[in-house]
Write a protein that holds these residues in place. Structure first.
Motif, PDB file in Angstrom:
ATOM      1  N   LYS A   1      62.362  28.141  67.022  1.00 34.64           N
ATOM      2  CA  LYS A   1      62.758  27.237  65.970  1.00 34.64           C
ATOM      3  C   LYS A   1      63.806  26.396  66.441  1.00 34.64           C
ATOM      4  O   LYS A   1      64.497  26.769  67.534  1.00 34.64           O
ATOM      5  N   LEU A   2      64.316  25.107  65.615  1.00 40.89           N
ATOM      6  CA  LEU A   2      65.248  24.263  66.293  1.00 40.89           C
ATOM      7  C   LEU A   2      66.495  24.496  65.409  1.00 40.89           C
ATOM      8  O   LEU A   2      66.664  25.115  64.383  1.00 40.89           O
ATOM      9  N   ILE A   3      67.635  24.275  66.197  1.00 37.23           N
ATOM     10  CA  ILE A   3      68.827  24.289  65.808  1.00 37.23           C
ATOM     11  C   ILE A   3      69.610  23.148  66.292  1.00 37.23           C
ATOM     12  O   ILE A   3      69.230  22.597  67.351  1.00 37.23           O
ATOM     13  N   VAL A   4      70.783  22.850  65.622  1.00 33.28           N
ATOM     14  CA  VAL A   4      71.636  21.969  66.185  1.00 33.28           C
ATOM     15  C   VAL A   4      72.945  22.597  66.499  1.00 33.28           C
ATOM     16  O   VAL A   4      73.728  23.470  65.733  1.00 33.28           O
TER      17      VAL A   4
ATOM     18  N   LYS B   1      68.797  21.974  69.839  1.00 34.80           N
ATOM     19  CA  LYS B   1      68.475  22.960  70.988  1.00 34.80           C
ATOM     20  C   LYS B   1      67.479  23.929  70.130  1.00 34.80           C
ATOM     21  O   LYS B   1      66.862  23.541  68.997  1.00 34.80           O
ATOM     22  N   CYS B   2      66.883  25.093  70.819  1.00 37.28           N
ATOM     23  CA  CYS B   2      66.079  25.760  70.115  1.00 37.28           C
ATOM     24  C   CYS B   2      66.424  27.266  70.323  1.00 37.28           C
ATOM     25  O   CYS B   2      67.111  27.865  71.387  1.00 37.28           O
ATOM     26  N   THR B   3      65.837  28.099  69.431  1.00 35.40           N
ATOM     27  CA  THR B   3      66.138  29.611  69.378  1.00 35.40           C
ATOM     28  C   THR B   3      64.815  30.111  69.835  1.00 35.40           C
ATOM     29  O   THR B   3      63.592  29.814  69.155  1.00 35.40           O
TER      30      THR B   3
ATOM     31  N   THR C   1      67.313  37.259  69.517  1.00 35.18           N
ATOM     32  CA  THR C   1      67.555  35.616  69.405  1.00 35.18           C
ATOM     33  C   THR C   1      68.455  35.281  70.519  1.00 35.18           C
ATOM     34  O   THR C   1      69.524  35.776  70.807  1.00 35.18           O
ATOM     35  N   SER C   2      67.859  34.082  71.165  1.00 34.34           N
ATOM     36  CA  SER C   2      68.724  33.570  72.155  1.00 34.34           C
ATOM     37  C   SER C   2      68.660  31.925  71.944  1.00 34.34           C
ATOM     38  O   SER C   2      67.600  31.505  71.569  1.00 34.34           O
ATOM     39  N   ILE C   3      69.575  31.269  72.419  1.00 34.32           N
ATOM     40  CA  ILE C   3      69.613  29.953  72.249  1.00 34.32           C
ATOM     41  C   ILE C   3      69.106  29.100  73.615  1.00 34.32           C
ATOM     42  O   ILE C   3      69.980  29.707  74.728  1.00 34.32           O
ATOM     43  N   HIS C   4      68.432  28.120  73.740  1.00 34.87           N
ATOM     44  CA  HIS C   4      67.987  27.345  74.984  1.00 34.87           C
ATOM     45  C   HIS C   4      68.062  26.003  74.896  1.00 34.87           C
ATOM     46  O   HIS C   4      67.764  25.330  73.476  1.00 34.87           O
TER      47      HIS C   4
ATOM     48  N   GLU D   1      58.992  24.503  78.674  1.00 39.53           N
ATOM     49  CA  GLU D   1      57.845  24.900  79.307  1.00 39.53           C
ATOM     50  C   GLU D   1      58.227  25.875  80.603  1.00 39.53           C
ATOM     51  O   GLU D   1      57.431  26.884  80.627  1.00 39.53           O
ATOM     52  N   SER D   2      59.206  25.796  81.076  1.00 44.96           N
ATOM     53  CA  SER D   2      59.722  26.657  82.359  1.00 44.96           C
ATOM     54  C   SER D   2      60.113  28.005  81.812  1.00 44.96           C
ATOM     55  O   SER D   2      59.806  29.028  82.391  1.00 44.96           O
ATOM     56  N   GLU D   3      60.506  28.017  80.684  1.00 45.14           N
ATOM     57  CA  GLU D   3      60.954  29.463  80.039  1.00 45.14           C
ATOM     58  C   GLU D   3      59.720  30.305  79.383  1.00 45.14           C
ATOM     59  O   GLU D   3      59.937  31.506  79.553  1.00 45.14           O
TER      60      GLU D   3
END
Length: 132
Positions: A43-46, A52-54, A68-71, A77-79
């Motif tokens: 999901k997306l976050i700001v 960013k995305c969670t 849950t982690s933020i990326h 793609e690489s993750e």
């Protein structure tokens, strides 16, 4: 090599849906057997004025847990690609234009299928971020 091209095509659709404001959600699912890691939901976050995305990992080890982690979006793609075939055989991109499914069969051949959209509305965080 061909699978890498297919993964890249799938994630290109993910990045395009985010930039166009049509992204609803992304899920990795469909495992073989009963691994501890059952799903990953994106999901997306700001955060600090940056989109960013969670990654929410659903884990079942006798009890259900969520981690849950933020990326950074550009690292999706690489993750996520390393999770395909170990343990996930399906990636589902939901957009307001189409549902795009990446499927991996038992012989590990990868295909992409596009169907009518499930979601009528894009991710609310994305729309707010884009000012739509």
């Amino acid at each position: 090599m061909e699978n890498n091209i297919t993964y890249t095509a799938f994630f290109k659709a993910v990045y395009e849906s985010i930039s166009k404001g049509t992204f609803a959600k992304l899920t990795l699912a469909k495992t073989i057997g009963k691994p501890e890691l059952q799903n990953i939901y994106i999901k997306l976050i700001v955060e600090e004025n940056t989109l960013k995305c969670t990654h929410t990992k659903k884990i079942y080890d006798g009890e259900k847990h969520e981690i849950t982690s933020i990326h950074e979006i550009e690292n999706l793609e690489s993750e996520l690609t390393p999770y395909f075939t170990a343990p996930f055989f399906t990636g589902l991109l939901f957009t307001t234009e189409a549902d795009i499914t990446l499927k991996i069969n038992k012989k590990k051949a990868v295909s992409i299928i596009e169907q009518a959209p499930t979601f009528k509305n894009a991710d609310a965080v994305l729309l707010e971020y884009l000012g739509k």
